[in-house]
Design a protein around this motif. Sequence first.
Motif, PDB file in Angstrom:
ATOM      1  N   LEU A 180       5.291  14.226  18.648  1.00  0.00           N
ATOM      2  CA  LEU A 180       5.572  14.338  17.223  1.00  0.00           C
ATOM      3  C   LEU A 180       5.766  12.962  16.600  1.00  0.00           C
ATOM      4  O   LEU A 180       5.276  12.678  15.496  1.00  0.00           O
ATOM      5  N   MET A 181       6.458  12.074  17.301  1.00  0.00           N
ATOM      6  CA  MET A 181       6.724  10.731  16.790  1.00  0.00           C
ATOM      7  C   MET A 181       5.467   9.879  16.802  1.00  0.00           C
ATOM      8  O   MET A 181       5.208   9.122  15.871  1.00  0.00           O
ATOM      9  N   ARG A 182       4.682  10.002  17.859  1.00  0.00           N
ATOM     10  CA  ARG A 182       3.483   9.169  17.976  1.00  0.00           C
ATOM     11  C   ARG A 182       2.461   9.493  16.896  1.00  0.00           C
ATOM     12  O   ARG A 182       1.752   8.617  16.419  1.00  0.00           O
ATOM     13  N   TYR A 183       2.403  10.766  16.521  1.00  0.00           N
ATOM     14  CA  TYR A 183       1.389  11.181  15.551  1.00  0.00           C
ATOM     15  C   TYR A 183       2.003  11.587  14.217  1.00  0.00           C
ATOM     16  O   TYR A 183       1.434  12.400  13.491  1.00  0.00           O
ATOM     17  N   GLN A 184       3.149  10.988  13.869  1.00  0.00           N
ATOM     18  CA  GLN A 184       3.779  11.328  12.606  1.00  0.00           C
ATOM     19  C   GLN A 184       2.895  10.963  11.422  1.00  0.00           C
ATOM     20  O   GLN A 184       2.983  11.566  10.341  1.00  0.00           O
ATOM     21  N   HIS A 185       1.975   9.986  11.619  1.00  0.00           N
ATOM     22  CA  HIS A 185       1.070   9.613  10.535  1.00  0.00           C
ATOM     23  C   HIS A 185       0.078  10.720  10.207  1.00  0.00           C
ATOM     24  O   HIS A 185      -0.562  10.681   9.151  1.00  0.00           O
ATOM     25  N   MET A 186      -0.035  11.740  11.075  1.00  0.00           N
ATOM     26  CA  MET A 186      -0.962  12.834  10.817  1.00  0.00           C
ATOM     27  C   MET A 186      -0.427  13.804   9.776  1.00  0.00           C
ATOM     28  O   MET A 186      -1.180  14.601   9.217  1.00  0.00           O
ATOM     29  N   TYR A 187       0.887  13.749   9.509  1.00  0.00           N
ATOM     30  CA  TYR A 187       1.452  14.667   8.520  1.00  0.00           C
ATOM     31  C   TYR A 187       2.285  13.959   7.456  1.00  0.00           C
ATOM     32  O   TYR A 187       2.491  14.503   6.380  1.00  0.00           O
ATOM     33  N   ASN A 188       2.748  12.734   7.725  1.00  0.00           N
ATOM     34  CA  ASN A 188       3.526  12.005   6.719  1.00  0.00           C
ATOM     35  C   ASN A 188       3.546  10.528   7.080  1.00  0.00           C
ATOM     36  O   ASN A 188       4.211  10.128   8.037  1.00  0.00           O
TER      37      ASN A 188
ATOM     38  N   ALA B 206       4.216  19.164   2.872  1.00  0.00           N
ATOM     39  CA  ALA B 206       5.609  18.703   2.937  1.00  0.00           C
ATOM     40  C   ALA B 206       6.501  19.466   1.970  1.00  0.00           C
ATOM     41  O   ALA B 206       7.714  19.563   2.181  1.00  0.00           O
ATOM     42  N   ILE B 207       5.911  19.989   0.898  1.00  0.00           N
ATOM     43  CA  ILE B 207       6.711  20.723  -0.095  1.00  0.00           C
ATOM     44  C   ILE B 207       6.281  22.186  -0.149  1.00  0.00           C
ATOM     45  O   ILE B 207       6.285  22.803  -1.219  1.00  0.00           O
ATOM     46  N   THR B 208       5.935  22.725   1.008  1.00  0.00           N
ATOM     47  CA  THR B 208       5.621  24.153   1.089  1.00  0.00           C
ATOM     48  C   THR B 208       6.777  24.976   0.537  1.00  0.00           C
ATOM     49  O   THR B 208       7.936  24.758   0.886  1.00  0.00           O
ATOM     50  N   GLY B 209       6.457  25.912  -0.341  1.00  0.00           N
ATOM     51  CA  GLY B 209       7.482  26.772  -0.931  1.00  0.00           C
ATOM     52  C   GLY B 209       8.151  26.191  -2.155  1.00  0.00           C
ATOM     53  O   GLY B 209       9.083  26.799  -2.711  1.00  0.00           O
ATOM     54  N   TYR B 210       7.671  25.028  -2.628  1.00  0.00           N
ATOM     55  CA  TYR B 210       8.325  24.360  -3.756  1.00  0.00           C
ATOM     56  C   TYR B 210       8.331  25.222  -5.020  1.00  0.00           C
ATOM     57  O   TYR B 210       9.376  25.378  -5.675  1.00  0.00           O
ATOM     58  N   ALA B 211       7.180  25.761  -5.388  1.00  0.00           N
ATOM     59  CA  ALA B 211       7.090  26.556  -6.619  1.00  0.00           C
ATOM     60  C   ALA B 211       7.996  27.782  -6.540  1.00  0.00           C
ATOM     61  O   ALA B 211       8.664  28.143  -7.522  1.00  0.00           O
ATOM     62  N   GLU B 212       8.010  28.428  -5.373  1.00  0.00           N
ATOM     63  CA  GLU B 212       8.840  29.623  -5.205  1.00  0.00           C
ATOM     64  C   GLU B 212      10.322  29.284  -5.316  1.00  0.00           C
ATOM     65  O   GLU B 212      11.104  30.039  -5.905  1.00  0.00           O
ATOM     66  N   LEU B 213      10.721  28.134  -4.752  1.00  0.00           N
ATOM     67  CA  LEU B 213      12.124  27.736  -4.841  1.00  0.00           C
ATOM     68  C   LEU B 213      12.517  27.458  -6.284  1.00  0.00           C
ATOM     69  O   LEU B 213      13.588  27.883  -6.740  1.00  0.00           O
TER      70      LEU B 213
ATOM     71  N   MET C 260       0.834  -1.184   0.000  1.00  0.00           N
ATOM     72  CA  MET C 260       0.000   0.000   0.000  1.00  0.00           C
ATOM     73  C   MET C 260       0.878   1.247   0.000  1.00  0.00           C
ATOM     74  O   MET C 260       1.854   1.321   0.747  1.00  0.00           O
ATOM     75  N   LYS C 261       0.542   2.222  -0.830  1.00  0.00           N
ATOM     76  CA  LYS C 261       1.326   3.433  -0.913  1.00  0.00           C
ATOM     77  C   LYS C 261       1.153   4.287   0.334  1.00  0.00           C
ATOM     78  O   LYS C 261       0.053   4.501   0.817  1.00  0.00           O
ATOM     79  N   ARG C 262       2.283   4.791   0.849  1.00  0.00           N
ATOM     80  CA  ARG C 262       2.247   5.731   1.961  1.00  0.00           C
ATOM     81  C   ARG C 262       1.917   7.119   1.411  1.00  0.00           C
ATOM     82  O   ARG C 262       2.310   7.470   0.296  1.00  0.00           O
ATOM     83  N   LEU C 263       1.224   7.898   2.217  1.00  0.00           N
ATOM     84  CA  LEU C 263       0.803   9.224   1.788  1.00  0.00           C
ATOM     85  C   LEU C 263       1.508  10.310   2.593  1.00  0.00           C
ATOM     86  O   LEU C 263       1.965  10.085   3.704  1.00  0.00           O
ATOM     87  N   ALA C 264       1.578  11.479   2.009  1.00  0.00           N
ATOM     88  CA  ALA C 264       2.105  12.664   2.688  1.00  0.00           C
ATOM     89  C   ALA C 264       1.269  13.855   2.256  1.00  0.00           C
ATOM     90  O   ALA C 264       0.609  13.820   1.211  1.00  0.00           O
ATOM     91  N   ARG C 265       1.285  14.899   3.063  1.00  0.00           N
ATOM     92  CA  ARG C 265       0.514  16.085   2.733  1.00  0.00           C
ATOM     93  C   ARG C 265       1.301  16.991   1.795  1.00  0.00           C
ATOM     94  O   ARG C 265       2.529  17.021   1.806  1.00  0.00           O
ATOM     95  N   TYR C 266       0.560  17.755   0.974  1.00  0.00           N
ATOM     96  CA  TYR C 266       1.209  18.735   0.103  1.00  0.00           C
ATOM     97  C   TYR C 266       2.043  19.718   0.922  1.00  0.00           C
ATOM     98  O   TYR C 266       3.002  20.318   0.407  1.00  0.00           O
TER      99      TYR C 266
END
Length: 344
Positions: free
Chosen positions: A99-107, A9-16, A1-7
Amino acid sequence: MKRLARYAAITGYAELCASLGTDPTPLLRGVGLEPAGLGLPDRWVPAIAIARLLERSAAATRCPDFGLRLVERRRFASLGPVSLVIREEPDVRSALKFLMRYQHMYNEALRMRLVEAEDVATIRVALELGEPADTRQTAELAMGVLHGLLRDFRGGRWQPLAVCFTHIAPEDISTHLETFGPMVKFDQEFTGIVLYTSDLDAPNVMSGPSIGPYARQFLDTLDARSEATPVTRVRELIELLLPTGRCSVEQVARSLGVDRRTVHRHLAGAGQNYTTVLNAVRVDLAEHLVAGRRYSLTEVSELLGFSSASNFSRWFSSEFGCSPRQWRVTYRTDPIVGAGDALV
């Protein structure tokens, strides 16, 4: 099953990309991501797509430190609702464990593990993308974010004992030295951060009565966002806080940086109240947790914030019309979890 991450995670990508003279659109679409998604930080996408995007972007921009440069454009609030809670943790250890316990909430692809030996602690970082991929840029992005969080918790001048990467060093490590300090090491056995255990027990300097800009403006900006409402954000915080035993409306309000009356007002505007939202979260979680095999029913009762297994059993029976044990027998498709099931 593919792992998911939130967009996010790449905040500022277009600007960079723009600052490096590169059009981000074909790079995004080349890995199956839509440029419009960058404006929806809470939307989930395959983590493997983000990893591939960062590697291709580093090559296209001829910028081997692309992932680290992206760290500079990240905000504390990029962690989503988790950021509101860890800001209130009293010390670095409790903030890190949350942060470690709920890392699935953001990545979902990120795995962090804390190892302590005498007076030295190591935070090991791994990425589980579900399929083979080059993760240099993703690892450096994750490590940059983690290092920044620890520095925020401890204070701006804090430095770890070492910052380690399994990959070899690039020709130019000036960005790495600027980000991590002089103790950055490459070609190591693991990727992670080494620090004194005393750093973990130090007070979290972010904790206190002052409210950060993100928390202060949080509820006021929700109405303008298409995918986030006061109810959904309160639900997210309730889900985070339930296992901690601190899931009161006062704690939710404190995490949001407002008073309880403001929370009640926003929920009432959506035709809800705190009790109904709390119960709805418990119902949604219970349906899946009880049917699954990962937790015993006693553990499920704790995860849902009940003071005892018997209280959980009575609540569950009133909501679902049968006991948790009967529900698990009826809907389970996997083996029995363990002895804890017999208690409820």
